[in-house]
Motif scaffolding. Structure first.
Motif, short mmCIF file in Angstrom:
data_model
loop_
_atom_site.label_atom_id
_atom_site.label_comp_id
_atom_site.label_asym_id
_atom_site.label_seq_id
_atom_site.Cartn_x
_atom_site.Cartn_y
_atom_site.Cartn_z
N ILE A 68 0.82 -1.20 0.00
CA ILE A 68 0.00 0.00 0.00
C ILE A 68 0.86 1.26 0.00
N SER A 69 1.98 1.23 0.69
CA SER A 69 2.84 2.41 0.78
C SER A 69 3.86 2.52 -0.35
N LEU A 70 3.87 1.52 -1.26
CA LEU A 70 4.90 1.49 -2.30
C LEU A 70 4.87 2.73 -3.18
N GLY A 71 3.68 3.11 -3.67
CA GLY A 71 3.58 4.29 -4.53
C GLY A 71 4.02 5.55 -3.81
N LEU A 72 3.67 5.66 -2.53
CA LEU A 72 4.08 6.82 -1.74
C LEU A 72 5.60 6.88 -1.61
N ARG A 73 6.23 5.70 -1.43
CA ARG A 73 7.68 5.68 -1.32
C ARG A 73 8.34 6.08 -2.64
N ILE A 74 7.80 5.56 -3.74
CA ILE A 74 8.37 5.86 -5.06
C ILE A 74 8.30 7.36 -5.34
N HIS A 75 7.18 7.99 -4.94
CA HIS A 75 6.98 9.42 -5.21
C HIS A 75 7.48 10.30 -4.06
N HIS A 76 8.17 9.68 -3.09
CA HIS A 76 8.73 10.42 -1.95
C HIS A 76 7.64 11.21 -1.21
N LYS A 77 6.48 10.56 -1.03
CA LYS A 77 5.35 11.20 -0.35
C LYS A 77 4.92 10.46 0.92
N LEU A 78 5.75 9.52 1.37
CA LEU A 78 5.38 8.77 2.55
C LEU A 78 5.67 9.61 3.79
N THR A 79 4.62 10.01 4.48
CA THR A 79 4.72 10.83 5.68
C THR A 79 4.02 10.11 6.83
N PRO A 80 4.26 10.53 8.08
CA PRO A 80 3.52 9.94 9.20
C PRO A 80 2.01 10.06 9.03
N GLU A 81 1.57 11.17 8.45
CA GLU A 81 0.13 11.35 8.23
C GLU A 81 -0.40 10.32 7.23
N LYS A 82 0.35 10.07 6.16
CA LYS A 82 -0.06 9.09 5.17
C LYS A 82 -0.04 7.67 5.75
N GLU A 83 0.94 7.38 6.60
CA GLU A 83 0.99 6.07 7.24
C GLU A 83 -0.23 5.89 8.14
#
Length: 246
Positions: free
Chosen positions: A90-105
């Motif tokens: 689920i977090s893969l796309g966020l990691r690729i786009h450098h958008k993984l934040t505590p809020e997104k988690e």
């Protein structure tokens, strides 16, 4: 109200061994906020090509495609990576786009809980049913905060009962997120039950043959399952079937 998507006189031709093959001809339609559009037509008429044009994966030969919203794309297969947990998928796309934040988690964990996947967050995709995998794929797509979702036969690989359940789940999720959607499907009943409007395409090259605005009388909150009980459902089915078989 301004449309999120506006196609105007779009044409697309692709190359084959035999030469040029027109796939889309003078195609025009719009999608507005909080609106679900169904696209249905004969097999091979160019439905998936239209989604590729909207997503920017291919460019039209002529015409205009104006998009004023972030787009998510959900395919027939979930494309979850078997060596990653559901949470990591689920977090893969966020990691690729450098958008993984505590809020997104936090948001992802909330979605896992809300849609019954929290007990499987650390499981691998191979341990989940087809319906669960599709829910996980949807959450992965929504994590990037699109306002419009392209759905290319997303339920076709599921058995009939699971297909109805997952269709209801995805419908509720998208409505709760106040998103728009374009659903490409061969299933007339699926299109009627899911969508606010349906465009029927001609044989290739695809153009709009007829448009149906779907208005159903329901005693309960609308879901794809409940929509099939509406008195108007059969009439819409027969009309669309007639358009496809003329």
């Amino acid at each position: 109200m301004e449309p999120l998507l506006d196609l105007t006189d779009v044409n697309y031709t692709y190359q084959t061994a035999e030469g040029e093959t027109p796939a889309v001809k003078d195609l025009s339609f719009r999608v507005f906020p909080n609106h679900f559009l169904g696209i249905i037509g004969p097999s091979g008429c160019g439905k998936s090509t239209i989604l590729s044009l909207i997503a920017g994966l291919i460019q039209p030969n002529s015409g205009k495609i104006a998009v004023s919203a972030e787009i998510g794309y959900m395919l027939q297969k979930d494309h979850l990576l078997d060596w990653l947990s559901i949470r990591d998928n689920i977090s893969l796309g966020l990691r690729i786009h450098h958008k993984l934040t505590p809020e997104k988690e936090k948001w992802s964990d909330k979605m896992l809980e809300e849609y019954g996947l929290a007990p499987f967050a650390d499981a691998r995709p191979g341990q989940l049913s087809g319906g669960m995998r599709q829910r996980a794929a949807l959450i992965r797509t929504l994590a990037l905060s699109p306002r419009m979702l392209l759905l290319d036969e997303p339920f076709s690989a599921l058995d009939y009962q699971t297909r109805l359940t997952v269709s209801d789940d995805i419908y509720r999720i998208l409505r709760s997120q106040q998103m728009s959607a374009i659903l490409v499907t061969h299933d007339i009943s699926e299109a009627i039950s899911f969508c606010d409007r349906i465009i029927v395409l001609t044989k290739r090259p695809a153009s709009v043959k007829k448009t149906f605005d779907i208005h159903l009388t329901l005693d309960k909150e609308r879901t794809p399952f409940e929509a099939r009980m509406a008195p108007e459902f059969k009439d819409y089915f027969n009309e669309i079937w007639g358009e496809l078989n003329v």
